[in-house]
Design an enzyme around this catalytic site. Structure first.
Site, PDB file in Angstrom:
ATOM      1  N   GLU A  82       0.848  -1.180   0.000  1.00  0.00           N
ATOM      2  CA  GLU A  82       0.000   0.000   0.000  1.00  0.00           C
ATOM      3  C   GLU A  82       0.889   1.238   0.000  1.00  0.00           C
ATOM      4  OE1 GLU A  82      -3.405  -0.295   2.446  1.00  0.00           O
ATOM      5  OE2 GLU A  82      -3.881   1.842   2.330  1.00  0.00           O
ATOM      6  N   ARG A  83       0.650   2.126  -0.957  1.00  0.00           N
ATOM      7  CA  ARG A  83       1.456   3.343  -1.135  1.00  0.00           C
ATOM      8  C   ARG A  83       2.920   3.013  -1.372  1.00  0.00           C
ATOM      9  NH1 ARG A  83      -3.176   5.501  -2.390  1.00  0.00           N
ATOM     10  NH2 ARG A  83      -4.630   5.495  -0.645  1.00  0.00           N
TER      11      ARG A  83
ATOM     12  N   ASN B  14      -3.398  -1.666   7.651  1.00  0.00           N
ATOM     13  CA  ASN B  14      -4.679  -2.215   7.208  1.00  0.00           C
ATOM     14  C   ASN B  14      -4.462  -3.723   7.233  1.00  0.00           C
ATOM     15  OD1 ASN B  14      -5.921   0.276   6.830  1.00  0.00           O
ATOM     16  ND2 ASN B  14      -5.107   0.477   4.761  1.00  0.00           N
TER      17      ASN B  14
ATOM     18  N   LYS C  37      -3.998  -0.123  13.944  1.00  0.00           N
ATOM     19  CA  LYS C  37      -4.864   0.905  13.367  1.00  0.00           C
ATOM     20  C   LYS C  37      -6.285   0.439  13.656  1.00  0.00           C
ATOM     21  CE  LYS C  37      -6.237   2.826   8.836  1.00  0.00           C
ATOM     22  NZ  LYS C  37      -5.842   2.972   7.415  1.00  0.00           N
TER      23      LYS C  37
ATOM     24  N   GLU D 157     -10.759   4.467   8.948  1.00  0.00           N
ATOM     25  CA  GLU D 157     -10.867   4.069   7.540  1.00  0.00           C
ATOM     26  C   GLU D 157     -11.349   2.626   7.397  1.00  0.00           C
ATOM     27  OE1 GLU D 157      -6.981   5.062   5.887  1.00  0.00           O
ATOM     28  OE2 GLU D 157      -7.650   7.123   5.583  1.00  0.00           O
TER      29      GLU D 157
ATOM     30  N   ARG E  14      -2.294   3.663  16.952  1.00  0.00           N
ATOM     31  CA  ARG E  14      -2.252   4.846  16.079  1.00  0.00           C
ATOM     32  C   ARG E  14      -3.355   5.856  16.418  1.00  0.00           C
ATOM     33  NH1 ARG E  14      -2.722   4.078  10.347  1.00  0.00           N
ATOM     34  NH2 ARG E  14      -0.903   5.254   9.728  1.00  0.00           N
TER      35      ARG E  14
ATOM     36  N   ASP F 105      -2.842  14.232   6.896  1.00  0.00           N
ATOM     37  CA  ASP F 105      -2.337  12.977   6.354  1.00  0.00           C
ATOM     38  C   ASP F 105      -1.093  13.146   5.486  1.00  0.00           C
ATOM     39  OD1 ASP F 105      -2.113  10.361   5.712  1.00  0.00           O
ATOM     40  OD2 ASP F 105      -3.882  10.261   4.439  1.00  0.00           O
TER      41      ASP F 105
ATOM     42  N   GLU G 161       5.003   9.372  13.718  1.00  0.00           N
ATOM     43  CA  GLU G 161       4.929   8.582  12.487  1.00  0.00           C
ATOM     44  C   GLU G 161       5.175   9.507  11.309  1.00  0.00           C
ATOM     45  OE1 GLU G 161       1.557   5.860  11.979  1.00  0.00           O
ATOM     46  OE2 GLU G 161       1.566   6.236   9.825  1.00  0.00           O
TER      47      GLU G 161
ATOM     48  N   GLU H  33       3.722   9.190  -0.836  1.00  0.00           N
ATOM     49  CA  GLU H  33       2.347   9.091  -1.314  1.00  0.00           C
ATOM     50  C   GLU H  33       1.835  10.418  -1.874  1.00  0.00           C
ATOM     51  OE1 GLU H  33      -0.345   7.832   1.740  1.00  0.00           O
ATOM     52  OE2 GLU H  33      -2.124   8.073   0.488  1.00  0.00           O
TER      53      GLU H  33
ATOM     54  N   HIS I  43      -4.293  18.239   0.485  1.00  0.00           N
ATOM     55  CA  HIS I  43      -5.141  17.112   0.074  1.00  0.00           C
ATOM     56  C   HIS I  43      -5.884  17.405  -1.228  1.00  0.00           C
ATOM     57  CE1 HIS I  43      -6.872  13.242   0.659  1.00  0.00           C
ATOM     58  NE2 HIS I  43      -6.500  13.162   1.922  1.00  0.00           N
TER      59      HIS I  43
HETATM   60  O1  GCW Z   1      -2.503   8.235   3.977  1.00  0.00           O
HETATM   61  C1  GCW Z   1      -3.557   7.374   4.145  1.00  0.00           C
HETATM   62  C2  GCW Z   1      -3.330   6.405   3.034  1.00  0.00           C
HETATM   63  C3  GCW Z   1      -3.814   5.026   3.347  1.00  0.00           C
HETATM   64  C4  GCW Z   1      -3.257   4.610   4.691  1.00  0.00           C
HETATM   65  C5  GCW Z   1      -3.777   5.555   5.750  1.00  0.00           C
HETATM   66  C6  GCW Z   1      -3.207   5.259   7.108  1.00  0.00           C
HETATM   67  C7  GCW Z   1      -2.542   2.450   5.400  1.00  0.00           C
HETATM   68  O2  GCW Z   1      -3.925   6.906   1.867  1.00  0.00           O
HETATM   69  O3  GCW Z   1      -3.360   4.184   2.310  1.00  0.00           O
HETATM   70  O4  GCW Z   1      -3.589   3.279   5.016  1.00  0.00           O
HETATM   71  O5  GCW Z   1      -3.374   6.861   5.436  1.00  0.00           O
HETATM   72  O6  GCW Z   1      -2.215   5.865   7.465  1.00  0.00           O
HETATM   73  O7  GCW Z   1      -3.747   4.428   7.821  1.00  0.00           O
END
Ligand code: GCW
Length: 717
Positions: free
Chosen positions: A184-185, A227, A304, A308, A341, A382, A404, A410, A538
């Site tokens: 992811e990313r 995730n 986490k 989301e 987190r 973010d 973090e 990203e 964003h």
């Molecule tokens: O920046 C966002 C990202 C998600 C990421 C989320 C997070 C791992 O777009 O891909 O998921 O943050 O930090 O939990």
């Protein structure tokens, strides 16, 4: 015939400098020193190496030292015999070496703890010696890397008096790696963890990964995505995790896993994951004991939760503390920790997303177990190109907070753009929270000094993958390097780090280093300008976040759109987070709060983060906001082009392989900067109704064209 011969000859005499290098060796190249005087000096000071311990870590330290010296000095340095000689480089601990014990270094070693070291020029048994000493084997290894760095930097070594220890105890990489090896990313290929072939096949890259991390002091790795997938906690996978942990252990790297909160249901067969249900707590205890049976030095869990779509304690009307403490009780007896987190926000919550983490966590201060850290992103939204520091820093006194950062880019140009992130990390670490009056820096929250916490940690979301150059681009290696260096020494300057990285990775030639450092140091600001100037944030395209998307609206949730963040209308642009708006400023301590609240005192770079500003507002430059915005976007484009031009003039200093890739990527960056500028200005123009200033290049396409672009398979999504 003649022509064919010529071709052959030309082929045989390809100059060395043009040989392609793929960047695999990172900053650990140990290229021979070419400065004759320096080389002679080094060779006279270093005549032999004495490795006094015999653990796996000692073996690695000794090998690294010999390898480094052999490369740098272009000669084999022998191991010492029974009698040491003048010019010995002696590595050890007071336990491993009688000679060291006799030196009574304990007074000094007392200050370096169980990870630090000293690198000193001393007399040992009447002989001139360089001593690399520590209390532990891993301290010795870190000392060896430090010593080699001194040589790589071309510094004098005849009177060394280095004493060093990390500012933060746990310096961790977070891999957002999935079990199917997608990342992811991730913009550097697939996951390094070859789960299917583990544990039987140990890819040599695991060792090289550990070595590279140890060289910059990284001592923890979370193998799996936040995730999370509960399958990672099943025996099949724990065996694989154990195999990786075995490879990493001698390099001082502890393994951690992400805990999917609903694992008791998914792999445990329970009907609930309620943290206050005794059966659930029991399940986690048993699961944790099982993990420790595979990995006796397992570091703990990263979680986490309720963010989301991830499950969490709130699904059962329990708090984050209830969830974190339940896991903390499971790992606690084994010495493990929980990193919980703070990146939580809810669609249902009408509050400004920037405020939600603070609202959620500050009331819980004092209710977490001692082995819980709250892991807080550097900013409240973010990982944007620029964010003000997260208001949680300094706001929780009883709970250790860890940082973090995101190393993978990203939101900063992903796999191609040059964006050296250390200035961004530094900006946040050096920010003054005023939590305990002036001089309460974020760095001091993280290193535990502000509120006297012993448990300290920092995390960086990895940019590492299967690409031969590890990070997708050569300059992205610098971000991995810089993260490690700052995690060890949070107050180390970004410029110092850039200088180290350039010399170790690219070239020691001053004619090359100067301009490249300049490129690196200005690169992140360029990205801010051409993507999100003046505090905008964003505005990236939906989902994959590749390229501009200020027009993104609608869809499943408001806070996943760009319009939510920029709030452009016919009057102006920007998110009103002042005391008369969402009052996000109220989460900061005075006088930061008042500074951000007031349009006349808010730093220009955060203007539109905190204020909704009229298009014709007069900026400090004398321009109106609209024109200033246009100039900022354009300034970013000019900066990207300037980097490209600088690089084009640097051919021949490094091998062609890396040179050409960087050159191509800088061209992509310059083009995409134009794309960002033109599409963003055309879009915001639909609100401002004003012309793009004449002296700025006009867009080549229509807004409809930019809005129609689609990238269904952009990586990392
Ligand atoms: O920046 C966002 C990202 C998600 C990421 C989320 C997070 C791992 O777009 O891909 O998921 O943050 O930090 O939990």
């Amino acid at each position: 015939m003649m022509r064919r011969c010529l071709l052959l000859v030309a082929f045989l005499f390809v100059p060395l400098a043009s040989q392609a290098d793929d960047g695999y060796d990172l900053w650990l190249r140990y290229d021979p020193i070419t400065n004759e005087a320096l080389l002679e000096q080094y060779r006279s000071v270093i005549t032999e190496v004495c490795v006094t311990g015999d653990s796996p870590t000692f073996a690695i330290a000794g090998e690294e030292l010999l390898r480094g010296l052999q490369g740098l000095l272009a000669t084999d340095v022998p191991l010492c015999g029974a009698e040491i000689q003048d010019g010995v480089v002696l590595i050890g601990t007071p336990e491993s070496s009688q000679a060291l014990a006799a030196l009574e270094l304990n007074n000094n070693l007392r200050h370096v703890g169980d990870q630090g070291y000293i690198v000193w020029t001393l007399t040992v048994d009447g002989k001139r010696a360089t001593v690399i000493a520590a209390n532990t084997d891993i301290g010795v290894l870190y000392g060896v890397f430090h010593y080699l760095r001194i040589l790589q930097m071309g510094q004098p070594i005849d009177r060394l008096s280095v004493i060093d220890a990390p500012g933060i105890d746990r310096r961790i990489l977070n891999h957002w790696d999935n079990l199917d090896r997608t990342v992811e990313r991730g913009y550097a290929g697939f996951s390094l963890w070859d789960w299917h072939r583990l544990p039987d096949y140990l890819d040599p890259r695991y060792t090289d990964y550990a070595r590279a991390n140890a060289s910059i002091g990284i001592n923890g790795t979370v193998l799996t995505n936040v995730n999370a997938n509960a399958t990672a906690l099943t025996p099949l996978y724990l065996e694989k995790v154990a195999a990786l942990a075995d490879v990493f252990r001698p390099y001082g790297i502890q393994v951690y896993l992400t805990a999917r909160f609903s694992a008791p249901i998914e792999i445990g067969g329970l009907g609930t994951a309620d943290p206050l249900d005794p059966a659930v707590a029991e399940w986690w205890k048993a699961k944790t004991d099982e993990i420790y049976s595979y990995v006796p030095d397992f570091g703990g869990f990263l979680v986490k939760a309720n963010s989301e779509g991830q499950p969490g304690p709130q699904d059962y009307d329990r708090s984050h503390a209830d969830g974190a403490n339940m896991l903390a009780d499971a790992v606690g007896p084994h010495g493990g920790i929980v990193m919980w987190r703070a990146f939580v926000y809810s669609n249902e919550e009408p509050e400004d997303r920037a405020k939600q983490a603070y609202n959620e966590f500050v009331p819980l201060d004092g209710t977490f177990r001692d082995n819980v850290l709250i892991q807080v992103k550097n900013g409240a939204i973010d990982f944007q190109p620029r964010e003000p520091f997260h208001p949680l820093f300094g706001a929780m006194t009883e709970t250790p907070l860890m940082m973090e950062f995101q190393i993978t880019k990203e939101y900063l140009g992903q796999g191609t753009h040059l964006a050296y992130l250390a200035p961004m990390y530094e900006e946040v670490l050096e920010a003054d929270t005023y939590a305990r009056g002036e001089g309460s820096l974020v760095a001091e929250v993280i290193d535990g000094t502000l509120y006297h916490h012993d448990l300290t940690a920092i995390a960086g979301v990895s940019n590492i993958g299967t690409d031969r150059n590890w990070s997708g681009s050569i300059f992205d290696q610098a971000n991995w390097y810089a993260y490690g260096r700052l995690a060890w020494s949070p107050r180390l300057g970004s410029e110092v780090i850039a200088d180290e990285w350039i010399r170790m990775t690219l070239s020691r030639d001053p004619a090359f280093r100067g301009p490249v450092k300049e490129m690196m140091m200005t690169s992140r600001e360029a990205v801010v300008d051409y993507m999100t100037p003046l505090g905008l944030h964003h505005l990236m395209a939906r989902g994959h976040h590749y390229g501009p998307g200020p027009w993104v609206e609608g869809g499943p949730r408001a806070d996943w759109t760009s319009v939510y963040y920029h709030r452009a209308d016919s009057i102006g642009v920007g998110f009103d987070r002042t005391s008369s708006g969402s009052d996000a400023v109220g989460q900061y301590f005075s006088p930061v709060r008042e500074q951000f609240d007031n349009i006349n005192t808010v730093p220009e770079e955060f203007l539109l983060w905190f204020h909704h500003v009229p298009w014709d507002y007069e900026m400090p430059s004398g321009r109106i906001l609209w024109d200033e915005l246009a100039y900022r976007y354009d300034r970013g484009v000019q900066a990207a082009r300037a980097m490209q031009e600088t690089w084009n003039g640097l051919e021949g200093y490094i091998d062609d392989g890396r040179y050409e890739q960087i050159k191509a990527f800088l061209a992509i960056q310059a083009n995409e900067a134009v794309w960002w500028r033109d599409s963003s200005l055309l879009y915001f123009q639909t609100f401002s109704g004003r012309p793009i200033p004449e002296d700025i290049e006009q867009p080549a396409h229509t807004l409809q064209y930019y809005m129609s672009l689609r990238f269904p398979y952009a990586p990392g999504n």
